[in-house]
Design a protein around this motif. Structure first.
Motif, short mmCIF file in Angstrom:
data_model
loop_
_atom_site.label_atom_id
_atom_site.label_comp_id
_atom_site.label_asym_id
_atom_site.label_seq_id
_atom_site.Cartn_x
_atom_site.Cartn_y
_atom_site.Cartn_z
N ILE A 155 23.85 72.02 16.78
CA ILE A 155 23.19 73.34 16.80
C ILE A 155 22.08 73.33 17.83
CG2 ILE A 155 21.72 74.91 15.47
CD1 ILE A 155 23.36 74.04 12.95
N ARG A 156 21.26 72.28 17.81
CA ARG A 156 20.16 72.21 18.77
C ARG A 156 20.67 72.16 20.21
NH1 ARG A 156 16.86 67.71 15.45
NH2 ARG A 156 15.99 67.16 17.47
N ALA A 157 21.72 71.37 20.44
CA ALA A 157 22.30 71.27 21.79
C ALA A 157 22.85 72.62 22.24
CB ALA A 157 23.40 70.21 21.83
N LEU A 182 28.79 66.71 22.10
CA LEU A 182 29.13 67.65 23.17
C LEU A 182 30.63 67.70 23.39
CD1 LEU A 182 26.25 66.87 25.70
CD2 LEU A 182 26.44 68.82 24.14
N GLN A 183 31.31 66.57 23.22
CA GLN A 183 32.78 66.55 23.33
C GLN A 183 33.39 67.46 22.27
OE1 GLN A 183 34.07 62.47 23.08
NE2 GLN A 183 33.18 61.92 25.05
N GLN A 184 32.89 67.37 21.04
CA GLN A 184 33.41 68.22 19.97
C GLN A 184 33.17 69.70 20.27
OE1 GLN A 184 31.52 65.78 16.65
NE2 GLN A 184 33.25 66.75 15.61
N LEU A 185 31.98 70.01 20.76
CA LEU A 185 31.67 71.40 21.09
C LEU A 185 32.54 71.91 22.24
CD1 LEU A 185 27.77 71.29 20.81
CD2 LEU A 185 29.38 72.29 19.17
N SER A 186 32.81 71.06 23.19
CA SER A 186 33.66 71.42 24.32
C SER A 186 35.11 71.61 23.87
CB SER A 186 33.57 70.34 25.40
OG SER A 186 34.40 70.66 26.49
N ARG A 187 35.62 70.70 23.04
CA ARG A 187 36.98 70.81 22.53
C ARG A 187 37.19 72.08 21.72
NH1 ARG A 187 36.75 65.69 19.95
NH2 ARG A 187 36.60 64.23 21.64
N ASN A 188 36.13 72.58 21.11
CA ASN A 188 36.20 73.79 20.30
C ASN A 188 35.79 75.04 21.09
OD1 ASN A 188 36.86 73.24 17.26
ND2 ASN A 188 35.70 71.47 18.00
N GLY A 216 28.16 69.73 34.77
CA GLY A 216 27.19 69.78 33.68
C GLY A 216 27.73 70.63 32.56
N PHE A 217 26.89 70.87 31.59
CA PHE A 217 27.28 71.66 30.43
C PHE A 217 26.66 73.05 30.54
CE2 PHE A 217 27.51 67.25 29.13
CZ PHE A 217 28.76 67.20 28.52
N SER A 218 27.45 74.04 30.12
CA SER A 218 26.98 75.42 30.19
C SER A 218 27.74 76.24 29.15
CB SER A 218 27.21 76.01 31.58
OG SER A 218 28.61 76.06 31.86
N MET A 219 27.34 77.49 29.04
CA MET A 219 28.03 78.45 28.19
C MET A 219 28.20 79.72 29.01
SD MET A 219 26.05 77.76 24.58
CE MET A 219 27.24 78.49 23.46
N ASP A 220 29.28 80.42 28.78
CA ASP A 220 29.57 81.66 29.49
C ASP A 220 28.60 82.75 29.03
OD1 ASP A 220 30.61 83.88 30.73
OD2 ASP A 220 32.66 83.58 30.00
N LYS A 221 27.78 83.23 29.95
CA LYS A 221 26.76 84.24 29.61
C LYS A 221 27.37 85.50 29.00
CE LYS A 221 23.59 85.12 32.70
NZ LYS A 221 22.80 85.25 33.95
N LYS A 222 28.57 85.87 29.45
CA LYS A 222 29.21 87.09 28.95
C LYS A 222 29.62 86.99 27.49
CE LYS A 222 31.09 88.18 33.48
NZ LYS A 222 32.30 88.19 34.29
N HIS A 223 29.84 85.77 27.02
CA HIS A 223 30.32 85.58 25.65
C HIS A 223 29.28 84.98 24.71
CE1 HIS A 223 34.07 85.71 28.07
NE2 HIS A 223 34.40 86.53 27.10
N SER A 239 30.40 79.00 14.18
CA SER A 239 31.36 78.32 15.05
C SER A 239 30.92 76.88 15.32
CB SER A 239 31.48 79.04 16.39
OG SER A 239 31.87 80.37 16.21
N VAL A 240 29.63 76.71 15.55
CA VAL A 240 29.09 75.37 15.82
C VAL A 240 29.23 74.50 14.56
CG1 VAL A 240 27.04 74.06 16.49
CG2 VAL A 240 27.50 76.29 17.53
N VAL A 241 28.86 75.04 13.42
CA VAL A 241 28.94 74.30 12.17
C VAL A 241 30.39 73.92 11.87
CG1 VAL A 241 28.58 74.42 9.67
CG2 VAL A 241 26.83 75.29 11.22
N ASN A 242 31.32 74.86 12.03
CA ASN A 242 32.73 74.57 11.78
C ASN A 242 33.27 73.51 12.74
OD1 ASN A 242 33.25 76.19 9.54
ND2 ASN A 242 33.61 77.99 10.80
N ALA A 243 32.82 73.54 13.99
CA ALA A 243 33.30 72.57 14.98
C ALA A 243 32.88 71.14 14.62
CB ALA A 243 32.76 72.92 16.37
N ILE A 244 31.75 71.00 13.98
CA ILE A 244 31.24 69.65 13.70
C ILE A 244 31.42 69.24 12.25
CG2 ILE A 244 29.19 68.19 13.80
CD1 ILE A 244 28.55 69.52 16.38
N ASP A 245 31.08 70.11 11.32
CA ASP A 245 31.14 69.75 9.89
C ASP A 245 32.32 70.37 9.15
OD1 ASP A 245 28.90 68.16 9.99
OD2 ASP A 245 27.58 69.58 8.96
#
Length: 144
Positions: free
Chosen positions: A10-12, A46-52, A64-71, A79-85
């Motif tokens: 979540i923090r990342a 970060l691998q888990q977040l990327s895979r999801n 590097g790591f980024s997120m699409d500003k439009k989305h 989504s983050v919680v489901n991807a990891i836990d």
């Protein structure tokens, strides 16, 4: 409530979103430092977040790591919680009992069921972007 990996995830995500809003990609070392997490552990998260498909991972000199500003507004904490836990946080017993449900409830079942449902609503309605904006404005912090 969340696993340590999920807390870091979540923090990342919030940190990467904040940097993405500034049109910046960030590297592993920068992320680990910003969220006060060990690099190797952060890498796996970060691998888990990327895979999801929550974050983007680009290799190479301009990577590097980024997120699409439009989305960004569409990326919810759930989504983050489901991807990891996974969804265990919505189903677990407040006392840690393996078989707890409406048919055989633990002493906390009714109260904890309400708390879990409120948590689900909060996670599903809170965007990573809104948290990143608060961080960018200095209203919140990722480490102390």
């Amino acid at each position: 409530m969340f696993s340590k990996a999920c807390e870091y995830g979540i923090r990342a995500s919030i940190f990467i979103a904040e940097q993405s809003l500034l049109d910046k990609k960030v590297g592993l070392k920068e992320i680990a430092k910003a969220i006060d997490s060990p690099e190797a552990y952060t890498s796996k998260i970060l691998q888990q977040l990327s895979r999801n498909f929550i974050i983007n991972s680009d290799k190479g000199p301009h990577g590097g790591f980024s997120m699409d500003k439009k989305h960004l507004e569409k990326v919810k904490l759930s989504s983050v919680v489901n991807a990891i836990d996974g969804d265990a946080i919505y189903n677990g017993c407040g006392l840690g009992m393996k078989k707890c449900g409406d048919d055989k409830p633990c002493p906390l079942h009714a109260q904890f069921k309400f708390v879990r449902e409120e948590l689900r609503k909060m996670l599903e309605n809170t965007s990573v972007k809104s948290l990143a904006l608060d961080l960018g404005e200095g209203l919140t912090f990722l480490k102390r």
